[in-house]
Design a protein around this motif. Sequence first.
Motif, PDB file in Angstrom:
ATOM      1  N   PRO A  80     -30.316 -31.436  -3.653  1.00 52.60           N
ATOM      2  CA  PRO A  80     -30.134 -33.087  -3.819  1.00 52.60           C
ATOM      3  C   PRO A  80     -31.569 -33.569  -3.504  1.00 52.60           C
ATOM      4  CG  PRO A  80     -29.028 -32.442  -1.936  1.00 52.60           C
ATOM      5  CD  PRO A  80     -29.283 -31.175  -2.373  1.00 52.60           C
ATOM      6  N   LYS A 140     -37.260 -30.888 -11.140  1.00 51.61           N
ATOM      7  CA  LYS A 140     -37.164 -31.250 -12.596  1.00 51.61           C
ATOM      8  C   LYS A 140     -38.608 -31.323 -13.312  1.00 51.61           C
ATOM      9  CE  LYS A 140     -35.436 -34.824 -15.605  1.00 51.61           C
ATOM     10  NZ  LYS A 140     -34.906 -36.254 -15.800  1.00 51.61           N
ATOM     11  N   TYR A 182     -34.583 -32.526  -5.952  1.00 53.29           N
ATOM     12  CA  TYR A 182     -34.114 -32.333  -7.480  1.00 53.29           C
ATOM     13  C   TYR A 182     -35.295 -33.097  -8.407  1.00 53.29           C
ATOM     14  CZ  TYR A 182     -31.813 -33.162 -12.131  1.00 53.29           C
ATOM     15  OH  TYR A 182     -31.504 -33.360 -13.297  1.00 53.29           O
ATOM     16  N   GLU A 183     -35.742 -34.130  -8.274  1.00 51.06           N
ATOM     17  CA  GLU A 183     -36.851 -34.833  -9.099  1.00 51.06           C
ATOM     18  C   GLU A 183     -38.036 -34.251  -9.094  1.00 51.06           C
ATOM     19  OE1 GLU A 183     -36.398 -37.209 -11.021  1.00 51.06           O
ATOM     20  OE2 GLU A 183     -34.202 -37.643 -10.285  1.00 51.06           O
ATOM     21  N   GLU A 212     -21.214 -30.207  -8.528  1.00 48.47           N
ATOM     22  CA  GLU A 212     -22.185 -31.125  -9.182  1.00 48.47           C
ATOM     23  C   GLU A 212     -23.606 -30.765  -9.283  1.00 48.47           C
ATOM     24  OE1 GLU A 212     -23.922 -35.504  -7.613  1.00 48.47           O
ATOM     25  OE2 GLU A 212     -22.428 -34.603  -6.444  1.00 48.47           O
ATOM     26  N   TRP A 213     -23.987 -29.968  -7.950  1.00 52.35           N
ATOM     27  CA  TRP A 213     -25.396 -29.549  -8.114  1.00 52.35           C
ATOM     28  C   TRP A 213     -25.725 -28.423  -8.980  1.00 52.35           C
ATOM     29  CZ3 TRP A 213     -28.879 -32.962  -7.441  1.00 52.35           C
ATOM     30  CH2 TRP A 213     -28.662 -34.098  -6.867  1.00 52.35           C
ATOM     31  N   ALA A 254     -28.340 -27.826 -16.145  1.00 57.12           N
ATOM     32  CA  ALA A 254     -28.863 -28.613 -17.275  1.00 57.12           C
ATOM     33  C   ALA A 254     -30.400 -28.797 -17.194  1.00 57.12           C
ATOM     34  CB  ALA A 254     -28.426 -29.975 -16.932  1.00 57.12           C
ATOM     35  N   ASP A 257     -24.055 -27.916 -11.755  1.00 56.25           N
ATOM     36  CA  ASP A 257     -24.236 -28.332 -13.180  1.00 56.25           C
ATOM     37  C   ASP A 257     -25.651 -29.193 -13.336  1.00 56.25           C
ATOM     38  OD1 ASP A 257     -21.694 -27.399 -13.465  1.00 56.25           O
ATOM     39  OD2 ASP A 257     -20.902 -29.363 -13.099  1.00 56.25           O
ATOM     40  N   LYS A 258     -26.121 -29.686 -12.698  1.00 54.92           N
ATOM     41  CA  LYS A 258     -27.354 -30.572 -12.644  1.00 54.92           C
ATOM     42  C   LYS A 258     -28.533 -29.815 -12.852  1.00 54.92           C
ATOM     43  CE  LYS A 258     -28.359 -34.674 -10.885  1.00 54.92           C
ATOM     44  NZ  LYS A 258     -28.506 -35.840 -10.373  1.00 54.92           N
ATOM     45  N   TYR A 259     -28.475 -28.496 -12.073  1.00 58.97           N
ATOM     46  CA  TYR A 259     -29.676 -27.748 -12.208  1.00 58.97           C
ATOM     47  C   TYR A 259     -29.476 -26.744 -13.407  1.00 58.97           C
ATOM     48  CZ  TYR A 259     -32.007 -28.942  -7.914  1.00 58.97           C
ATOM     49  OH  TYR A 259     -32.970 -29.702  -6.994  1.00 58.97           O
TER      50      TYR A 259
END
Length: 356
Positions: A185, A192, A188-189, A213-214, A220, A216-218
């Motif tokens: 977390p 990205k 992340y930015e 949650e994390w 993506a 899935d975010k990674y």
Amino acid sequence: MNYLTATKNKKYLMYISQNYSYAILRPLQAEIFAQGGEVKWFLEGDEVDPKFLKPTEHRLESVKSIKDWEPDAVFIPGNTIPSFIPGKKVAVFHGFNSGKLNRKGKEDHFNIRGCFDLYCTQGPNTTLRFQELAKKHGFFQVSETGWPTLDPLFNDHASNPYLSKDSRPTVLICSTFSKRLSLAPKLYEQIKHFSESGKWRLLVQFHPKMAQEWVDKYKALSNDNLTFVETDNVIPLLQSADVMLCDTSSILLMFLVQRKPVVTFCNKAPEKHLLDITDKNNVEAAIDYALTYPKELVDNIEAFCQELHPYTDGKSSQRVLCATNELLHSDEKLKAKPLNLLRQFKMRKRLNYWSW
């Protein structure tokens, strides 16, 4: 006596309770097969998935089937095993000592639970402590063997699916699942941005208990620059990367034994073999610096690895097998292990086994 060839016709049980244990024990299984021994697997609990068993691997479904088979030795990458499982109990560890403390404030890696006959240690920085404990308790032996898990790290590159002809440096990003310690977390930015810039080839792999949650975010973020990997075998990933970005996860130690640099973010015990940063704006510069393999850092990594895991010959499985067979043939009389009646009751309940 050649204790390696003493493997022939002996029976060895792989007793596991987590999916990552498959990769820990398979190099040892391969050595047993090469020496004419027999291997079967027992899967304890619902956190280990039988679908990861290969067609050539044979599973025993119950404690009764284990007793009927009568293994000579049992290899355990976990912390405990019931006393009613037959065979000499050999601890091979599920990871390096990461300094985690138990509820009593003691290092969990050295917690003697009275379950094992033999501890196969990974390097000098754990061997001495276990030898002291063996002398104190008297009911187990210690042999420094190296960690079988790492044998493929030094032996097997040909079948690695993550090796690439991509000319860019490869950065492996790993994280623990703890909300307090995880870089996922917090960075992340930055990650990205790295995935969009294409400066490096990125491989991302998280602890199996990472919050969905994390994950899935990674996932993506996946594109031509970033590959998110879910696997029970991290060895190919470790081989494929030039530098690791990590937090406090003990996987960083597995990467270091290749003598490759690790950049850590807010590591709880930063030392001179790591490039630790606490400002997320410095991540890119730290990775750039690590990719130069600076001599002082490389020297510090080498000194650390000589204590942690000095073996790079890919023969730790052989040493574990020799130590186990030597124990099987030994005349040395060890003290009886403690009864641990409460723990044994809990294990019987967990396995629903009440026979004697």
